[in-house]
Design an enzyme around this catalytic site. Structure first.
Site: not given
Ligand code: RRO
Length: 304
Positions: A21, A45-46, A69-70, A73, A125, A264
């Site tokens: 994801s 992606k979620s 990464n940040a 969502l 996450c 990923g």
């Protein structure tokens, strides 16, 4: 030629490499491209209940041995995403990654993902404020993790994958809880952390969100240990994720106990062809070492 085909509870894959994801899972068209490039399955992606903007830039930074990464969502909400799953379907199994803040909402979103071939529950996450009960706020707690899996299993028929966080005292406790709740498959790990970086010229945190999860080669040994621990604890198949960039990394995951691997971050380093490259390198390893199947090496590292 050795076959790399694998079957995870109800999910048949032409090879064991799965797009994890992330950024290539935002549209049906992109998911299709990854399937064409050789992945054995692809993950979206979620997706959550409501549309979400995510964190401001910068959201992804690449270093020599890891990526941070940040993203936060970002997603259009399940109502607006269903069509993308239909577009992605055809070549390889499509796994719908979903997130929510409680078991009821997880079940609600999961029910709407019927076009997917499997569902992945993102309870891991690391990029959310503690007041938002999403992601690893759930996955660090065995009881909450249990409730989420249980609620989803009640409402869907397709295989359920639960994605675990490494950021716990003992991942075996969480693995046991989600297996008891009925998860069909476990995937591990999500990103490590969060960590942070500070620009020493400006004296400020570099990420707008200040904190960010780590992925890529630097976290691979942590991921291998998590898969090893999970394999000792549960019977369900494991998708090993974390720093899988080359065939040797995937082989290591299988020897730790994984049935398939997630890829990923390696796309940043080796391009979209990484799925095919990893499969070719796995085959080469098996052939040159006289093994005739992946099954033969699964869990080998557990032997005395
Ligand atoms: O969107 C993100 O910031 C994100 C997610 Br949903 C996740 O599961 N893992 C991660 O590192 N970033």
């Amino acid at each position: 030629m050795i076959s790399l085909e694998v079957e995870l509870t109800g999910l048949k894959l032409r090879n064991p490499t799965i797009l994890t994801s992330g950024f290539l899972g935002v549209s049906g068209k992109l998911l299709k491209r990854v399937a064409e490039a050789g992945a054995g399955a692809v993950t979206t992606k979620s997706i959550g209940k409501e549309p979400r903007k995510g964190h401001p830039n910068p959201t992804v930074l690449e270093f020599d041995s890891w990526v941070m990464n940040a993203v936060g969502l970002p997603n259009p909400g399940y109502e607006n995403f269903k069509e993308e799953i239909k577009i992605a379907k055809g070549q390889v199994p499509v796994i719908a990654s979903i997130f929510a803040g409680n078991p009821e909402d997880f079940a609600l979103v999961a029910k709407e993902m019927g076009d997917a071939d499997a569902i992945e529950l993102n309870i891991s996450c690391p990029n959310l404020a503690p007041r938002e009960c999403f992601g690893q706020a759930i996955g660090k707690n065995p009881d909450l993790s249990y409730e989420v899996v249980k609620a989803v299993k009640k409402v869907v028929k397709i295989p359920v994958i639960t994605k675990l966080t490494p950021n716990v005292n003992d991942i075996k406790v969480i693995a046991e809880a989600v297996e008891r709740a009925g998860t069909d498959i476990i995937s591990a790990i999500n990103t490590v952390g969060p960590g942070m970086i500070i620009d020493i010229e400006t004296t400020k945190p570099v990420f707008a969100n200040k904190f960010a999860g780590l992925s890529g080669p630097a976290i691979h040994p942590i991921a291998v240990k998590c898969v090893y621990d999970i394999y000792e604890t549960v019977k369900v198949p494991i998708i090993g994720i974390g720093g899988v960039s080359h065939g040797k990394d995937a082989i290591e995951m299988v020897m730790a106990g994984a049935s398939a691997v997630g890829i990923g971050t390696a796309i940043y380093y080796r391009g979209i062809d990484v799925f095919k490259k990893v499969c070719d390198e796995m085959t080469e390893f098996l052939e040159s070492h006289g093994y005739s199947s992946l099954e033969e090496i699964r869990g080998l590292a557990h032997r005395d």
